[in-house]
Design a protein around this motif. Structure first.
Motif, PDB file in Angstrom:
ATOM      1  N   ASN A   1       0.820  -1.213   0.000  1.00  0.00           N
ATOM      2  CA  ASN A   1       0.000   0.000   0.000  1.00  0.00           C
ATOM      3  C   ASN A   1       0.854   1.263   0.000  1.00  0.00           C
ATOM      4  O   ASN A   1       0.467   2.290  -0.560  1.00  0.00           O
ATOM      5  N   PHE A   2       2.038   1.183   0.647  1.00  0.00           N
ATOM      6  CA  PHE A   2       2.949   2.330   0.681  1.00  0.00           C
ATOM      7  C   PHE A   2       3.369   2.755  -0.718  1.00  0.00           C
ATOM      8  O   PHE A   2       3.471   3.949  -1.009  1.00  0.00           O
TER       9      PHE A   2
ATOM     10  N   PHE B   1       1.827   2.936  -3.400  1.00  0.00           N
ATOM     11  CA  PHE B   1       0.845   3.703  -4.166  1.00  0.00           C
ATOM     12  C   PHE B   1      -0.037   4.588  -3.280  1.00  0.00           C
ATOM     13  O   PHE B   1      -1.136   4.969  -3.669  1.00  0.00           O
ATOM     14  N   GLU B   2       0.477   4.912  -2.083  1.00  0.00           N
ATOM     15  CA  GLU B   2      -0.277   5.773  -1.166  1.00  0.00           C
ATOM     16  C   GLU B   2      -0.536   7.148  -1.780  1.00  0.00           C
ATOM     17  O   GLU B   2      -1.655   7.671  -1.734  1.00  0.00           O
ATOM     18  N   TYR B   3       0.506   7.740  -2.367  1.00  0.00           N
ATOM     19  CA  TYR B   3       0.340   9.072  -2.972  1.00  0.00           C
ATOM     20  C   TYR B   3      -0.626   9.017  -4.145  1.00  0.00           C
ATOM     21  O   TYR B   3      -1.507   9.878  -4.275  1.00  0.00           O
ATOM     22  N   LEU B   4      -0.490   8.017  -5.001  1.00  0.00           N
ATOM     23  CA  LEU B   4      -1.370   7.890  -6.164  1.00  0.00           C
ATOM     24  C   LEU B   4      -2.821   7.779  -5.725  1.00  0.00           C
ATOM     25  O   LEU B   4      -3.706   8.418  -6.309  1.00  0.00           O
ATOM     26  N   SER B   5      -3.079   6.991  -4.690  1.00  0.00           N
ATOM     27  CA  SER B   5      -4.442   6.816  -4.200  1.00  0.00           C
ATOM     28  C   SER B   5      -5.020   8.141  -3.694  1.00  0.00           C
ATOM     29  O   SER B   5      -6.157   8.498  -4.016  1.00  0.00           O
ATOM     30  N   LYS B   6      -4.211   8.870  -2.920  1.00  0.00           N
ATOM     31  CA  LYS B   6      -4.668  10.155  -2.380  1.00  0.00           C
ATOM     32  C   LYS B   6      -4.875  11.170  -3.501  1.00  0.00           C
ATOM     33  O   LYS B   6      -5.872  11.904  -3.518  1.00  0.00           O
ATOM     34  N   ARG B   7      -3.964  11.193  -4.454  1.00  0.00           N
ATOM     35  CA  ARG B   7      -4.083  12.129  -5.573  1.00  0.00           C
ATOM     36  C   ARG B   7      -5.326  11.834  -6.398  1.00  0.00           C
ATOM     37  O   ARG B   7      -6.029  12.761  -6.817  1.00  0.00           O
ATOM     38  N   SER B   8      -5.605  10.570  -6.630  1.00  0.00           N
ATOM     39  CA  SER B   8      -6.795  10.193  -7.392  1.00  0.00           C
ATOM     40  C   SER B   8      -8.063  10.664  -6.689  1.00  0.00           C
ATOM     41  O   SER B   8      -9.008  11.117  -7.332  1.00  0.00           O
ATOM     42  N   ASP B   9      -8.073  10.577  -5.350  1.00  0.00           N
ATOM     43  CA  ASP B   9      -9.233  11.033  -4.576  1.00  0.00           C
ATOM     44  C   ASP B   9      -9.415  12.545  -4.689  1.00  0.00           C
ATOM     45  O   ASP B   9     -10.537  13.042  -4.752  1.00  0.00           O
ATOM     46  N   VAL B  10      -8.295  13.271  -4.709  1.00  0.00           N
ATOM     47  CA  VAL B  10      -8.349  14.738  -4.696  1.00  0.00           C
ATOM     48  C   VAL B  10      -8.571  15.317  -6.094  1.00  0.00           C
ATOM     49  O   VAL B  10      -9.423  16.182  -6.302  1.00  0.00           O
TER      50      VAL B  10
ATOM     51  N   GLU C   1      13.894   6.736  -4.054  1.00  0.00           N
ATOM     52  CA  GLU C   1      14.210   5.386  -4.507  1.00  0.00           C
ATOM     53  C   GLU C   1      14.827   4.571  -3.374  1.00  0.00           C
ATOM     54  O   GLU C   1      14.479   3.392  -3.179  1.00  0.00           O
ATOM     55  N   ALA C   2      15.720   5.184  -2.605  1.00  0.00           N
ATOM     56  CA  ALA C   2      16.333   4.484  -1.467  1.00  0.00           C
ATOM     57  C   ALA C   2      15.279   4.129  -0.427  1.00  0.00           C
ATOM     58  O   ALA C   2      15.263   3.006   0.111  1.00  0.00           O
ATOM     59  N   LEU C   3      14.378   5.072  -0.142  1.00  0.00           N
ATOM     60  CA  LEU C   3      13.313   4.811   0.823  1.00  0.00           C
ATOM     61  C   LEU C   3      12.424   3.673   0.346  1.00  0.00           C
ATOM     62  O   LEU C   3      12.064   2.776   1.116  1.00  0.00           O
ATOM     63  N   CYS C   4      12.089   3.688  -0.931  1.00  0.00           N
ATOM     64  CA  CYS C   4      11.190   2.688  -1.512  1.00  0.00           C
ATOM     65  C   CYS C   4      11.826   1.299  -1.476  1.00  0.00           C
ATOM     66  O   CYS C   4      11.170   0.308  -1.124  1.00  0.00           O
ATOM     67  N   ARG C   5      13.080   1.207  -1.856  1.00  0.00           N
ATOM     68  CA  ARG C   5      13.760  -0.096  -1.926  1.00  0.00           C
ATOM     69  C   ARG C   5      13.926  -0.729  -0.540  1.00  0.00           C
ATOM     70  O   ARG C   5      13.904  -1.951  -0.415  1.00  0.00           O
ATOM     71  N   PHE C   6      14.112   0.100   0.496  1.00  0.00           N
ATOM     72  CA  PHE C   6      14.407  -0.447   1.829  1.00  0.00           C
ATOM     73  C   PHE C   6      13.314  -0.114   2.847  1.00  0.00           C
ATOM     74  O   PHE C   6      13.548  -0.155   4.049  1.00  0.00           O
ATOM     75  N   TYR C   7      12.115   0.185   2.348  1.00  0.00           N
ATOM     76  CA  TYR C   7      11.020   0.589   3.232  1.00  0.00           C
ATOM     77  C   TYR C   7      10.613  -0.537   4.174  1.00  0.00           C
ATOM     78  O   TYR C   7      10.391  -1.679   3.764  1.00  0.00           O
ATOM     79  N   LYS C   8      10.524  -0.195   5.458  1.00  0.00           N
ATOM     80  CA  LYS C   8      10.076  -1.151   6.463  1.00  0.00           C
ATOM     81  C   LYS C   8       8.880  -0.554   7.207  1.00  0.00           C
ATOM     82  O   LYS C   8       9.044   0.415   7.960  1.00  0.00           O
ATOM     83  N   PRO C   9       7.690  -1.107   6.988  1.00  0.00           N
ATOM     84  CA  PRO C   9       6.497  -0.576   7.668  1.00  0.00           C
ATOM     85  C   PRO C   9       6.613  -0.716   9.182  1.00  0.00           C
ATOM     86  O   PRO C   9       7.338  -1.582   9.689  1.00  0.00           O
ATOM     87  N   LYS C  10       5.878   0.119   9.900  1.00  0.00           N
ATOM     88  CA  LYS C  10       5.839   0.045  11.352  1.00  0.00           C
ATOM     89  C   LYS C  10       4.523  -0.599  11.788  1.00  0.00           C
ATOM     90  O   LYS C  10       3.447  -0.100  11.469  1.00  0.00           O
ATOM     91  N   LEU C  11       4.641  -1.689  12.509  1.00  0.00           N
ATOM     92  CA  LEU C  11       3.457  -2.439  12.917  1.00  0.00           C
ATOM     93  C   LEU C  11       2.600  -1.661  13.911  1.00  0.00           C
ATOM     94  O   LEU C  11       1.391  -1.885  13.997  1.00  0.00           O
ATOM     95  N   GLU C  12       3.214  -0.706  14.617  1.00  0.00           N
ATOM     96  CA  GLU C  12       2.483   0.037  15.641  1.00  0.00           C
ATOM     97  C   GLU C  12       1.219   0.692  15.104  1.00  0.00           C
ATOM     98  O   GLU C  12       0.223   0.820  15.808  1.00  0.00           O
ATOM     99  N   LYS C  13       1.268   1.103  13.844  1.00  0.00           N
ATOM    100  CA  LYS C  13       0.126   1.797  13.250  1.00  0.00           C
ATOM    101  C   LYS C  13      -1.068   0.865  13.032  1.00  0.00           C
ATOM    102  O   LYS C  13      -2.208   1.308  12.977  1.00  0.00           O
ATOM    103  N   MET C  14      -0.790  -0.425  12.868  1.00  0.00           N
ATOM    104  CA  MET C  14      -1.838  -1.373  12.519  1.00  0.00           C
ATOM    105  C   MET C  14      -2.155  -2.370  13.624  1.00  0.00           C
ATOM    106  O   MET C  14      -3.163  -3.077  13.555  1.00  0.00           O
ATOM    107  N   VAL C  15      -1.303  -2.439  14.659  1.00  0.00           N
ATOM    108  CA  VAL C  15      -1.428  -3.493  15.655  1.00  0.00           C
ATOM    109  C   VAL C  15      -2.809  -3.515  16.317  1.00  0.00           C
ATOM    110  O   VAL C  15      -3.357  -4.581  16.605  1.00  0.00           O
ATOM    111  N   LYS C  16      -3.400  -2.347  16.545  1.00  0.00           N
ATOM    112  CA  LYS C  16      -4.703  -2.291  17.209  1.00  0.00           C
ATOM    113  C   LYS C  16      -5.834  -2.741  16.278  1.00  0.00           C
ATOM    114  O   LYS C  16      -6.928  -3.049  16.754  1.00  0.00           O
ATOM    115  N   LEU C  17      -5.554  -2.758  14.988  1.00  0.00           N
ATOM    116  CA  LEU C  17      -6.582  -3.140  14.017  1.00  0.00           C
ATOM    117  C   LEU C  17      -6.607  -4.640  13.728  1.00  0.00           C
ATOM    118  O   LEU C  17      -7.592  -5.158  13.216  1.00  0.00           O
TER     119      LEU C  17
END
Length: 276
Positions: free
Chosen positions: A70-71, A73-82, A257-273
């Motif tokens: 989801n990360f 294409f997060e910007y694309l999704s938000k841009r499409s909505d706006v 590109e560096a952020l994208c290639r080595f992106y590590k999501p944080k579980l804290e944001k989703m753990v409660k869900l």
């Protein structure tokens, strides 16, 4: 048959949506059920092949992978909505009206530098929008491929990364040129208003058409909506805003590109869900 425990995860007024593809973890494929309430995600359940609830640790691993996808294409999704595809329509209209800015005999010495910068920004906008339209189609095809095969395969992760880098790089270049020439649009409108009686009829008509297109109720509104998403483009990056625009765009490309290639999501944001 769906496990009763899965049904128990659904709460009052929630809608449930089973993703049309599975995600692999620990050499197995898992389904993901998304629960929404009032249009927002309110819960996630990770399911085994028989639709029973997966182990909590496995569920966390699957959710992290889902966050990663989801990360991209997060910007694309938000841009499409706006923007709602109006950015492509504006690019076509710019193509039809921008030539008047290249008339070297039309503007005075004071106004010409302003016009040159605006003309460049419109050209960048148009070219980058064309690229993004192609990338967005490729992203749609990738998502359709994943849906048809019912899972995200290893090569799909690489394709998603590559498309994210390409799309975001084009979007960033487009955005910073638009941001840098906000005042140029206003200055052009004022100049045309002050000088229109002195202009030949055909050139006056062409300029008025362009000014109308760039007004705050037309393309200018779309531009401002795109500019408003700049913080989302730069999220997690350290960009030197004092650099000139080409160098700033290059810096973004490298950092994202560096952020994208080595992106590590944080579980804290989703753990409660997670409801496993």
């Amino acid at each position: 048959m769906e496990d009763k425990a899965v049904k128990q995860q659904k709460r009052l007024l929630e809608q449930e949506h089973l993703l049309p593809y599975t995600i692999e973890a620990q050499n197995q494929s898992f389904h993901v059920m998304i629960y929404t309430k009032l249009g927002k995600i309110s819960g996630v359940a990770v399911l085994n092949a028989d639709k029973s609830l997966a182990d909590r640790k496995v569920a966390e691993e699957v959710v992290l992978k889902l966050q990663r996808y989801n990360f991209y294409f997060e910007y694309l999704s938000k841009r499409s909505d706006v923007v709602k595809e109006r950015d492509s329509i504006v690019a076509e209209r710019i193509e039809q009206t921008q030539l008047i800015l290249n008339d070297g005999d039309l503007f005075d010495d004071f106004m010409q530098p302003t016009v040159d910068k605006l003309s460049l920004a419109l050209e960048v906008y148009k070219q980058q929008q064309h690229k993004m339209d192609i990338y967005q189609e490729d992203i749609s095809l990738l998502n359709e491929k994943i849906k048809e095969q019912g899972q995200i395969q290893p090569e799909d992760w690489k394709s998603a990364e590559d498309l994210s880098v390409l799309f975001m790089s084009a979007a960033y270049a487009q955005t910073i040129y638009l941001e840098a020439t906000r005042k140029n649009r206003q200055m052009l409108a004022k100049w045309v208003h002050d000088h229109q009686k002195q202009l030949p009829a055909s050139k006056r008509k062409a300029l008025l058409k362009l000014v109308a297109l760039l007004s705050d109720t037309s393309a200018g509104l779309i531009f401002d909506q795109i500019i408003s998403l700049l913080p989302l483009l730069e999220k997690g990056l350290l960009i030197d805003h004092d650099e000139d625009l080409p160098k700033r765009a290059q810096e973004f490309n490298k950092e994202y590109e560096a952020l994208c290639r080595f992106y590590k999501p944080k579980l804290e944001k989703m753990v409660k869900l997670i409801r496993n």
